[in-house]
Enzyme design. Structure first.
Site, short mmCIF file in Angstrom:
data_model
loop_
_atom_site.label_atom_id
_atom_site.label_comp_id
_atom_site.label_asym_id
_atom_site.label_seq_id
_atom_site.Cartn_x
_atom_site.Cartn_y
_atom_site.Cartn_z
N SER A 1 -53.47 16.46 -46.56
CA SER A 1 -52.59 16.92 -45.54
C SER A 1 -51.36 15.80 -45.30
O SER A 1 -50.65 15.53 -46.44
CB SER A 1 -53.13 16.95 -43.97
OG SER A 1 -52.51 17.73 -43.33
N ASP B 1 -54.35 23.75 -45.94
CA ASP B 1 -54.66 22.29 -45.59
C ASP B 1 -56.04 21.92 -46.16
O ASP B 1 -57.28 22.57 -45.67
CB ASP B 1 -54.40 22.14 -44.28
CG ASP B 1 -54.40 20.51 -43.92
OD1 ASP B 1 -55.29 19.86 -44.43
OD2 ASP B 1 -53.31 20.22 -43.28
#
Length: 412
Positions: A77, A245
């Site tokens: 991320s 993600d």
């Protein structure tokens, strides 16, 4: 303005900080290089956490001050975006580029930013004003997005209207691709100078994937995929597959780095943005923030303990085999034990962001410049204090061949 900020960061004064570890850190300052034992791998592992990722930039600045250059950077991320900036620049320019990156994405996407003296006055006011001001900045991120990062989709997608998977989100991250292309040299990322790994989740299979420059050629899309958190951000397409993600499954690359084979003597700096330990909330707003802490902390210490136990078994097995007479080494069980054993050693230094009193459940999307600088300074002070501890960087000599350190835990 950017050059002045670079100089301030190099001097370790990007923010005032809280001074919690200032005394312990006094011995580690710019240009004070640390001599390390002969570790084969020096890894920097960066967790996801949105706006909190400036803490990781502060940690990296402290490592850079000390002359510690990781040869493996892994992230998820926002940690993947920091990874791109670090690996995509020459060592002498990495802190400068991190500052440019964070000072870009911590500005509103469309409206002009507040004059610095007004922002600082509001941020440095009393707790009530600071909380209201930071909440307003978080609302601004929701309404208009962040410069060079994401902007709202227009028109806003309707819940039941189908379209391309990458458009099934409230925000468009196309600006981030341009930011990465501007600030990163992808030829350098793929040169092998530094090993680079970023984690994402395959939307179609539900499997976790690591994009690694030792196996594939990395592009901006690989780093953006690692931070494509739904439903805010749409899935990122890579070679016909769609990815979200990596924090949806595991928000830390710790396991990937420590378990890789062939095993190597490793010094690992694990930089976490969410603390598993925290107060029990007594209101709905704090419940939302505590849920994020638990969800995204990925139980780093539990994973570390598990890895330490398994490495202890391998290490002890190696010691036992060394005491087996040579004539018995051809025994099938001895051969199997030899495959499973390991004499390599691991030193994991944890750096875990500690939430500030004024921060609410929106801390991961509150991209104010003043808050960013405070996060940065927290990371810088924590790594300075960690590097100042005697023997923390020494090669482990215990029966596990595995040690961990955490400046906050060890100071309690």
């Amino acid at each position: 303005m950017a050059q002045r900020n670079v100089k301030r960061a190099r001097a370790g004064t990007l923010g005032d900080g809280d001074g919690e570890h200032a005394g312990a850190a006094a011995g580690v300052r710019a240009n004070h290089h640390i001599h390390l034992p002969q570790y084969e791998t020096i890894a920097l592992m960066l967790q996801g956490g949105g706006a909190l990722g400036a803490y990781q930039a502060g940690v990296f600045q402290g490592l850079d001050e000390a002359g510690i250059r990781p040869n493996w950077v892994a992230g998820i991320s926002i940690g993947a975006l920091n990874t791109a900036i670090i690996a995509g620049n020459a060592p002498e320019h990495r802190v400068e580029r991190l500052i440019e990156f964070w000072e870009t994405i911590c500005q509103p996407a469309f409206a002009p930013p507040l004059p610095p003296f007004i922002e600082q006055a509001l941020f440095n006011s009393n707790d009530t004003i600071r909380k209201a001001f930071t909440a307003l900045q978080a609302t601004g991120a929701i309404v208009q997005g962040q410069k060079g990062f994401f902007v709202p989709r227009f028109p806003t997608p309707l819940p039941t209207v189908s379209g391309p998977p990458q458009n099934a989100s409230y925000y468009d991250t196309t600006p981030m691709k341009a930011t990465l292309e501007k600030l990163c040299d992808f030829d350098r990322i793929n040169s092998g100078e530094t090993r680079v790994s970023v984690g994402a989740v395959n939307v179609g299979t539900g499997n976790f994937a690591y994009f690694d420059n030792t196996r594939i050629k990395l592009r901006p899309e690989h780093f953006i995929a690692s931070g494509s958190l739904p439903p805010g951000f749409g899935a990122t397409e890579i070679d016909g597959e769609y990815y979200w993600d990596g924090g949806l499954m595991s928000n830390t690359p710790l396991y990937e780095v420590i378990q890789t084979t062939p095993r190597r003597d490793t010094l690992a700096f694990q930089v976490d943005l969410w603390s598993a330990i925290g107060p029990v909330p007594d209101n709905i707003t704090d419940v939302q923030g505590r849920m994020k802490d638990i969800q995204y902390s990925s139980r780093t210490r539990l994973v570390t303990d598990m890895l330490q136990r398994s490495q202890r078994f391998r290490h002890v097995l190696r010691e036992v085999l060394d005491r087996v007479a040579p004539e018995h080494r051809d025994d099938p069980w001895c051969k199997l034990a030899d495959e499973l054993s390991c004499s390599k050693r691991y030193n994991v230094v944890h750096l875990i962001y500690r939430q500030k009193e004024y921060e609410g459940h929106f801390k991961d999307f509150q991209f104010g410049l003043s808050t960013m600088r405070e996060h940065w300074e927290s990371g810088l002070q924590d790594i300075r204090a960690s590097l100042a501890q005697p023997d923390w960087l020494a090669m482990p000599e215990n029966d596990a061949g595995f040690v961990t350190h955490d400046i906050h835990r060890d100071k309690r």
